[in-house]
Design an enzyme around this catalytic site. Structure first.
Site, PDB file in Angstrom:
ATOM      1  N   SER A   1     -68.490  70.536 -12.398  1.00 24.55           N
ATOM      2  CA  SER A   1     -69.633  70.723 -13.287  1.00 24.55           C
ATOM      3  C   SER A   1     -70.683  71.524 -12.543  1.00 24.55           C
ATOM      4  O   SER A   1     -71.108  71.135 -11.451  1.00 24.55           O
ATOM      5  CB  SER A   1     -70.194  69.359 -13.710  1.00 24.55           C
ATOM      6  OG  SER A   1     -71.365  69.500 -14.493  1.00 24.55           O
ATOM      7  N   SER A  46     -73.894  65.912 -15.879  1.00 25.31           N
ATOM      8  CA  SER A  46     -73.182  66.820 -16.773  1.00 25.31           C
ATOM      9  C   SER A  46     -73.950  66.897 -18.082  1.00 25.31           C
ATOM     10  O   SER A  46     -74.062  65.903 -18.804  1.00 25.31           O
ATOM     11  CB  SER A  46     -71.755  66.306 -17.013  1.00 25.31           C
ATOM     12  OG  SER A  46     -71.095  67.091 -17.987  1.00 25.31           O
ATOM     13  N   ARG A  89     -80.415  68.035 -16.765  1.00 22.89           N
ATOM     14  CA  ARG A  89     -79.705  67.659 -15.536  1.00 22.89           C
ATOM     15  C   ARG A  89     -80.702  67.433 -14.405  1.00 22.89           C
ATOM     16  O   ARG A  89     -80.662  66.426 -13.703  1.00 22.89           O
ATOM     17  CB  ARG A  89     -78.682  68.730 -15.165  1.00 22.89           C
ATOM     18  CG  ARG A  89     -77.517  68.872 -16.135  1.00 22.89           C
ATOM     19  CD  ARG A  89     -76.484  69.861 -15.605  1.00 22.89           C
ATOM     20  NE  ARG A  89     -77.078  71.147 -15.308  1.00 22.89           N
ATOM     21  CZ  ARG A  89     -76.860  72.267 -16.010  1.00 22.89           C
ATOM     22  NH1 ARG A  89     -76.067  72.245 -17.051  1.00 22.89           N
ATOM     23  NH2 ARG A  89     -77.437  73.398 -15.664  1.00 22.89           N
ATOM     24  N   LYS A  92     -69.876  68.526  -8.201  1.00 25.18           N
ATOM     25  CA  LYS A  92     -71.061  69.177  -8.754  1.00 25.18           C
ATOM     26  C   LYS A  92     -71.309  70.413  -7.928  1.00 25.18           C
ATOM     27  O   LYS A  92     -71.427  70.348  -6.708  1.00 25.18           O
ATOM     28  CB  LYS A  92     -72.276  68.242  -8.697  1.00 25.18           C
ATOM     29  CG  LYS A  92     -73.491  68.793  -9.447  1.00 25.18           C
ATOM     30  CD  LYS A  92     -73.216  68.886 -10.934  1.00 25.18           C
ATOM     31  CE  LYS A  92     -74.304  69.647 -11.680  1.00 25.18           C
ATOM     32  NZ  LYS A  92     -74.048  69.715 -13.125  1.00 25.18           N
ATOM     33  N   ARG A 117     -67.311  76.756 -11.202  1.00 21.31           N
ATOM     34  CA  ARG A 117     -66.405  75.657 -11.533  1.00 21.31           C
ATOM     35  C   ARG A 117     -64.974  75.994 -11.131  1.00 21.31           C
ATOM     36  O   ARG A 117     -64.250  75.157 -10.586  1.00 21.31           O
ATOM     37  CB  ARG A 117     -66.456  75.349 -13.034  1.00 21.31           C
ATOM     38  CG  ARG A 117     -67.741  74.710 -13.524  1.00 21.31           C
ATOM     39  CD  ARG A 117     -67.625  74.247 -14.963  1.00 21.31           C
ATOM     40  NE  ARG A 117     -67.365  75.330 -15.899  1.00 21.31           N
ATOM     41  CZ  ARG A 117     -68.276  75.873 -16.712  1.00 21.31           C
ATOM     42  NH1 ARG A 117     -69.526  75.438 -16.690  1.00 21.31           N
ATOM     43  NH2 ARG A 117     -67.942  76.828 -17.550  1.00 21.31           N
ATOM     44  N   SER A 148     -66.828  66.636 -19.586  1.00 28.40           N
ATOM     45  CA  SER A 148     -67.511  67.787 -18.994  1.00 28.40           C
ATOM     46  C   SER A 148     -66.869  69.062 -19.518  1.00 28.40           C
ATOM     47  O   SER A 148     -65.642  69.192 -19.521  1.00 28.40           O
ATOM     48  CB  SER A 148     -67.398  67.708 -17.466  1.00 28.40           C
ATOM     49  OG  SER A 148     -67.864  68.891 -16.852  1.00 28.40           O
ATOM     50  N   GLY A 149     -67.685  70.003 -19.971  1.00 25.58           N
ATOM     51  CA  GLY A 149     -67.172  71.247 -20.535  1.00 25.58           C
ATOM     52  C   GLY A 149     -66.943  72.313 -19.480  1.00 25.58           C
ATOM     53  O   GLY A 149     -67.569  72.316 -18.428  1.00 25.58           O
ATOM     54  N   GLN A 185     -58.926  73.809 -14.207  1.00 22.30           N
ATOM     55  CA  GLN A 185     -58.884  72.346 -14.274  1.00 22.30           C
ATOM     56  C   GLN A 185     -57.967  71.972 -15.430  1.00 22.30           C
ATOM     57  O   GLN A 185     -58.398  71.822 -16.562  1.00 22.30           O
ATOM     58  CB  GLN A 185     -60.300  71.801 -14.484  1.00 22.30           C
ATOM     59  CG  GLN A 185     -61.258  72.177 -13.357  1.00 22.30           C
ATOM     60  CD  GLN A 185     -62.701  72.262 -13.817  1.00 22.30           C
ATOM     61  OE1 GLN A 185     -63.348  71.232 -13.992  1.00 22.30           O
ATOM     62  NE2 GLN A 185     -63.205  73.473 -14.012  1.00 22.30           N
ATOM     63  N   GLY A 186     -56.680  71.874 -15.123  1.00 22.46           N
ATOM     64  CA  GLY A 186     -55.695  71.701 -16.163  1.00 22.46           C
ATOM     65  C   GLY A 186     -55.303  73.042 -16.766  1.00 22.46           C
ATOM     66  O   GLY A 186     -55.906  74.087 -16.482  1.00 22.46           O
ATOM     67  N   ARG A 192     -66.503  70.239 -25.736  1.00 23.74           N
ATOM     68  CA  ARG A 192     -66.907  68.885 -25.353  1.00 23.74           C
ATOM     69  C   ARG A 192     -66.863  67.946 -26.554  1.00 23.74           C
ATOM     70  O   ARG A 192     -66.345  66.824 -26.481  1.00 23.74           O
ATOM     71  CB  ARG A 192     -68.316  68.899 -24.746  1.00 23.74           C
ATOM     72  CG  ARG A 192     -68.370  69.170 -23.264  1.00 23.74           C
ATOM     73  CD  ARG A 192     -69.751  68.858 -22.704  1.00 23.74           C
ATOM     74  NE  ARG A 192     -70.804  69.675 -23.281  1.00 23.74           N
ATOM     75  CZ  ARG A 192     -71.269  70.806 -22.762  1.00 23.74           C
ATOM     76  NH1 ARG A 192     -70.736  71.279 -21.644  1.00 23.74           N
ATOM     77  NH2 ARG A 192     -72.247  71.478 -23.334  1.00 23.74           N
TER      78      ARG A 192
END
Length: 380
Positions: free
Chosen positions: A242, A97, A70, A172, A204, A358-359, A364-365, A339
């Site tokens: 991420s 990511s 990254r 990010k 995250r 993105s793991g 997030q959901g 992922r």
């Protein structure tokens, strides 16, 4: 009343008036430092470097705390952008990511904002950089609040007033290291965790909750530090976060539809309820004018510009009643398994694997699922 009036069309789309237009370029990468494809498009005039808003990258590292790819990619992109933009290169949001497990293809997605004529609604893009967090704020309400403010600023940058017009928010965010933990302790402060890998999930999660607050999905007064990374019932349908070692602030990019923008691109989103729940994604394709009942045909595949998704191993260890072992592997992080799995499920739908998955989908959901955004060239 037409769609432009409903969305607050402000007359800037009339003939001869200049309005923002989004362009998106998906470019393959041979290595984390391979920015030659972007550089070539700039040199040939196909990308105006002055219009670059953000670059999202999928790099082939492990996606964990020690993922050097990254930072390596960020450095390569920064040096390339400085060649074309000088000091203004720092304004571009760089969201890297790590982790291209399975057959996921390393690539860049470059988002450009230009001006032209036409009428909306169309894809709109906004960005912001927040100030740096202190280590003791990571994974806590202070981070939630900073991200919420940042999302509002990015929405304003995109000209999106109504949160309903936002389809995806990419954040990010930072993480904790041993040195950052020591810094907080030297000032008499505590941190949310001493486990640096766990700090990625907490960061995250706090970032995703900040998105949810800004978009009105969750009330701020319903949140407390103890809920972050714990209460799976609190989640955003449009957040993607991420975490990385390469920054201490947040880089936030908002994607949505706005009547103030023109151009051929559109966006929609879906929420996968689990790692193989592709039917909501198919429904989003149909809303965007695609007709395929199975995998996208080559003609429709050409209209697909980008797929942005989140992936998470369900914490009950089950997928539709059957046991999975993603959480039990002591050698490979569950985010890496997730992922690869979700990338495969989505690749089977769209017909290629150059997709951004993105793991780590904390908040997030729903647990085990995650948001997916589709950016397409709309049918004429």
């Amino acid at each position: 009343m037409d769609v432009r009036q409903k969305a607050g069309y402000d007359e800037r789309g009339k003939r001869g008036q200049r309005v923002p237009i989004a362009k998106v370029h998906r470019i393959s990468a041979a290595a984390p430092n391979d920015v030659s494809g972007i550089d070539a498009l700039i040199t040939s005039g196909r990308i105006d470097p002055n219009g670059i808003v953000a670059i999202l990258g999928k790099t082939e590292g492990n996606g964990n705390v020690n993922d050097f790819t990254r930072g390596y990619a960020t450095l390569a992109l920064t040096l390339m952008l400085e060649k074309h933009l000088g000091a203004r290169a720092k304004d571009v949001c760089l969201v890297m990511s790590g982790g291209t497990e399975g057959a996921m293809a390393p690539h860049w997605t470059v988002f450009e904002r230009l001006e032209g004529a036409g009428a909306g609604p169309a894809l709109a893009i906004g960005r912001t950089h927040t100030r740096e967090l202190r280590p003791e704020q990571i994974g806590r309400l202070a981070q939630v609040d900073q991200v919420a403010d940042g999302v509002r600023a990015a929405m304003a940058d995109a000209g999106i007033e109504d949160p309903a017009g936002v389809h995806f928010v990419q954040v990010k965010c930072p993480l904790l290291t041993a040195q950052r933990i020591s810094d907080a302790q030297s000032r008499g402060e505590s941190v949310a965790t001493h486990d640096t890998l766990k700090s990625m999930g907490l960061s995250r999660g706090a970032s995703a909750l900040g998105v949810a607050v800004a978009l009105g999905e969750i009330r701020r007064d319903a949140l407390g530090d103890a809920a972050i990374g714990v209460d799976a019932g609190l989640w955003s349908a449009r957040a993607s976060a991420s975490a990385g070692i390469e920054l201490m602030n947040h880089e936030i990019v908002v994607f949505g539809m706005s009547a103030r923008w023109s151009g051929p691109l559109g966006i929609d989103h879906a929420v996968m309820r689990d790692a193989i729940d592709i039917e909501p994604v198919r429904s989003a394709f149909h809303r965007l004018g695609f007709t395929a009942a199975g995998q996208l045909a080559p003609s429709e595949r050409q209209r697909l510009v980008a797929v942005l998704a989140k992936a998470e191993a369900s914490h009950d260890g089950l997928l539709r009643g059957h046991r999975h072992t993603m959480l039990d592997d002591s050698d490979i992080s569950s985010t890496r398994h997730a992922r690869a799995f979700v990338a495969g499920a989505l690749a089977g739908l769209v017909g290629h694997a150059e997709i951004y998955v993105s793991g780590g989908a904390e908040h997030q959901g729903p647990d085990g699922g995650g948001p997916v955004a589709l950016i397409v060239t709309r049918a004429t």
